[in-house]
Design a protein around this motif. Sequence first.
Motif, PDB file in Angstrom:
ATOM      1  N   ASP A 182       0.832  -1.216   0.000  1.00 43.37           N
ATOM      2  CA  ASP A 182       0.000   0.000   0.000  1.00 43.37           C
ATOM      3  C   ASP A 182       0.859   1.255   0.000  1.00 43.37           C
ATOM      4  OD1 ASP A 182      -2.337  -1.461   0.021  1.00 43.37           O
ATOM      5  OD2 ASP A 182      -2.660  -1.296   2.187  1.00 43.37           O
ATOM      6  N   TYR A 183       1.943   1.224   0.778  1.00 42.34           N
ATOM      7  CA  TYR A 183       2.844   2.378   0.840  1.00 42.34           C
ATOM      8  C   TYR A 183       3.429   2.687  -0.535  1.00 42.34           C
ATOM      9  CZ  TYR A 183       7.109   5.046   1.606  1.00 42.34           C
ATOM     10  OH  TYR A 183       8.099   5.987   1.517  1.00 42.34           O
ATOM     11  N   MET A 184       3.884   1.656  -1.240  1.00 40.59           N
ATOM     12  CA  MET A 184       4.486   1.880  -2.549  1.00 40.59           C
ATOM     13  C   MET A 184       3.440   2.291  -3.584  1.00 40.59           C
ATOM     14  SD  MET A 184       7.638   1.691  -2.043  1.00 40.59           S
ATOM     15  CE  MET A 184       8.070   1.981  -3.760  1.00 40.59           C
ATOM     16  N   ILE A 185       2.236   1.723  -3.499  1.00 39.54           N
ATOM     17  CA  ILE A 185       1.171   2.124  -4.427  1.00 39.54           C
ATOM     18  C   ILE A 185       0.847   3.606  -4.225  1.00 39.54           C
ATOM     19  CG2 ILE A 185      -1.302   1.883  -4.912  1.00 39.54           C
ATOM     20  CD1 ILE A 185      -0.985  -1.131  -4.503  1.00 39.54           C
ATOM     21  N   ALA A 186       0.749   4.032  -2.954  1.00 33.90           N
ATOM     22  CA  ALA A 186       0.460   5.447  -2.671  1.00 33.90           C
ATOM     23  C   ALA A 186       1.601   6.342  -3.146  1.00 33.90           C
ATOM     24  CB  ALA A 186       0.222   5.633  -1.175  1.00 33.90           C
ATOM     25  N   SER A 187       2.845   5.893  -2.937  1.00 35.09           N
ATOM     26  CA  SER A 187       4.008   6.706  -3.318  1.00 35.09           C
ATOM     27  C   SER A 187       4.118   6.865  -4.821  1.00 35.09           C
ATOM     28  CB  SER A 187       5.293   6.070  -2.776  1.00 35.09           C
ATOM     29  OG  SER A 187       5.292   6.045  -1.369  1.00 35.09           O
ATOM     30  N   LEU A 188       3.665   5.853  -5.575  1.00 34.95           N
ATOM     31  CA  LEU A 188       3.797   5.873  -7.027  1.00 34.95           C
ATOM     32  C   LEU A 188       2.570   6.420  -7.732  1.00 34.95           C
ATOM     33  CD1 LEU A 188       5.613   2.453  -7.370  1.00 34.95           C
ATOM     34  CD2 LEU A 188       6.561   4.649  -8.066  1.00 34.95           C
ATOM     35  N   ASN A 189       1.569   6.800  -6.962  1.00 33.45           N
ATOM     36  CA  ASN A 189       0.412   7.471  -7.544  1.00 33.45           C
ATOM     37  C   ASN A 189       0.882   8.743  -8.250  1.00 33.45           C
ATOM     38  OD1 ASN A 189      -1.645   9.864  -7.004  1.00 33.45           O
ATOM     39  ND2 ASN A 189      -2.845   7.989  -7.251  1.00 33.45           N
ATOM     40  N   ARG A 190       0.383   9.003  -9.442  1.00 38.24           N
ATOM     41  CA  ARG A 190       0.912  10.121 -10.232  1.00 38.24           C
ATOM     42  C   ARG A 190       0.734  11.465  -9.553  1.00 38.24           C
ATOM     43  NH1 ARG A 190       0.272   8.873 -16.689  1.00 38.24           N
ATOM     44  NH2 ARG A 190       1.174   6.780 -16.615  1.00 38.24           N
ATOM     45  N   ARG A 191      -0.378  11.642  -8.862  1.00 32.01           N
ATOM     46  CA  ARG A 191      -0.575  12.899  -8.136  1.00 32.01           C
ATOM     47  C   ARG A 191       0.459  13.019  -7.022  1.00 32.01           C
ATOM     48  NH1 ARG A 191      -6.169  14.894  -5.143  1.00 32.01           N
ATOM     49  NH2 ARG A 191      -5.311  16.811  -4.241  1.00 32.01           N
ATOM     50  N   ARG A 192       0.691  11.913  -6.293  1.00 32.46           N
ATOM     51  CA  ARG A 192       1.681  11.936  -5.217  1.00 32.46           C
ATOM     52  C   ARG A 192       3.081  12.169  -5.771  1.00 32.46           C
ATOM     53  NH1 ARG A 192       2.272   9.311  -0.244  1.00 32.46           N
ATOM     54  NH2 ARG A 192       0.032   9.590   0.021  1.00 32.46           N
ATOM     55  N   LEU A 193       3.405  11.545  -6.889  1.00 35.55           N
ATOM     56  CA  LEU A 193       4.715  11.768  -7.492  1.00 35.55           C
ATOM     57  C   LEU A 193       4.916  13.231  -7.863  1.00 35.55           C
ATOM     58  CD1 LEU A 193       5.276   8.696  -9.871  1.00 35.55           C
ATOM     59  CD2 LEU A 193       6.504   9.228  -7.759  1.00 35.55           C
ATOM     60  N   ARG A 194       3.879  13.844  -8.423  1.00 33.68           N
ATOM     61  CA  ARG A 194       3.973  15.262  -8.796  1.00 33.68           C
ATOM     62  C   ARG A 194       4.204  16.118  -7.551  1.00 33.68           C
ATOM     63  NH1 ARG A 194      -0.409  15.438 -11.087  1.00 33.68           N
ATOM     64  NH2 ARG A 194       0.272  15.000 -13.204  1.00 33.68           N
ATOM     65  N   GLU A 195       3.487  15.818  -6.478  1.00 37.48           N
ATOM     66  CA  GLU A 195       3.662  16.570  -5.234  1.00 37.48           C
ATOM     67  C   GLU A 195       5.060  16.359  -4.656  1.00 37.48           C
ATOM     68  OE1 GLU A 195       0.533  15.056  -2.830  1.00 37.48           O
ATOM     69  OE2 GLU A 195      -1.033  16.297  -3.755  1.00 37.48           O
ATOM     70  N   SER A 196       5.544  15.119  -4.728  1.00 41.76           N
ATOM     71  CA  SER A 196       6.856  14.796  -4.154  1.00 41.76           C
ATOM     72  C   SER A 196       7.977  15.486  -4.925  1.00 41.76           C
ATOM     73  CB  SER A 196       7.070  13.279  -4.148  1.00 41.76           C
ATOM     74  OG  SER A 196       6.120  12.636  -3.335  1.00 41.76           O
ATOM     75  N   ILE A 197       7.882  15.475  -6.259  1.00 43.74           N
ATOM     76  CA  ILE A 197       8.923  16.116  -7.054  1.00 43.74           C
ATOM     77  C   ILE A 197       8.864  17.631  -6.889  1.00 43.74           C
ATOM     78  CG2 ILE A 197       9.646  16.603  -9.422  1.00 43.74           C
ATOM     79  CD1 ILE A 197       9.310  13.755 -10.112  1.00 43.74           C
ATOM     80  N   THR A 198       7.652  18.174  -6.802  1.00 42.80           N
ATOM     81  CA  THR A 198       7.525  19.619  -6.551  1.00 42.80           C
ATOM     82  C   THR A 198       8.197  19.983  -5.232  1.00 42.80           C
ATOM     83  OG1 THR A 198       5.429  19.717  -7.762  1.00 42.80           O
ATOM     84  CG2 THR A 198       5.889  21.521  -6.229  1.00 42.80           C
ATOM     85  N   HIS A 199       7.958  19.167  -4.209  1.00 47.76           N
ATOM     86  CA  HIS A 199       8.586  19.399  -2.904  1.00 47.76           C
ATOM     87  C   HIS A 199      10.107  19.309  -3.001  1.00 47.76           C
ATOM     88  CE1 HIS A 199       8.995  19.362   1.469  1.00 47.76           C
ATOM     89  NE2 HIS A 199       9.804  18.328   1.341  1.00 47.76           N
TER      90      HIS A 199
END
Length: 292
Positions: free
Chosen positions: A190-207
């Motif tokens: 679940d952690y990896m699925i959430a981390s690889l969600n495209r919206r989450r990836l966009r937020e993570s890279i923006t951060h």
Amino acid sequence: MTTEHWLRPTIPDSIPTSTLARADELVRKTSFLAGMVAPETASCLSELLEVTNTHYSSVIDGGLCEPEILERALILEHHQSAFGEIPEHRRRIVAVLCLHYQLLHRPTHRDGIRAFARALTFEHFALLVLHPHLWSLSRGLGRRLDEYQSATGMNYPMQTDGLEGAQQLIGEGQFAFIDFMLDVCHEEVDYMIASLNRRRLRESITHAYRTSSRLKESGIRLETMPALLALLIQGALPRSEFVTFTGLPSEAANDQLKLLINLGVVVSLLSKPQRLEIGLPVWFAEEIFPGA
């Protein structure tokens, strides 16, 4: 007693329906996870998680433990003989967890038995197509170490062996361990699925672009972020497409690309100079996959 014998689990005749349902769901989730990741990104993640596994293994084992070298051919042969006759995929998953539990209770003087049990579980999960290279069982167990030790009773190995001893292992203790392990597996997937969600990836890279001192000190411009996000999602891109994604003039875009390659975030292979692949150095991966 031969090694083959003590690597063959004793499986309960009756397995709770809820346990089988959790095993079924794990198959579905891991398949979904694998479908989210491009092959090049998956390869980077696998390398990253090897570092993660080493760290959490040291937490579990109380220090660095020499990694167990398992012969794939022998594991495949053992897997087929030990699990091939089990009729259902979900029951094979339960059987692998039974083996993990039983290994930790065998009276043995073998050093690193916990590391061995985890390594063996990883290999069997791979053969069961649970994609264990994309999520970390060791991380989950390291985070819940007290529960892992309690569930296995690993500090109090049974002083019995053979059929009678194996039968004693089957009961509430083993079922509690299997359910605990399935919980850990689900949490990590679940952690990896959430981390690889495209919206989450966009937020993570923006951060990462806003906070990473390495990116800032290297002169990486915000305009490269969409190109890097596209590369992370797709795993590989033609160089020309990456340049276009930045929206920068060609010369400026290529200068930025050189900086990203120098940082190891983008990989340019000599054999395929017009093709770019994603790179996940540990410092960058920690920015976009915190805790990985």
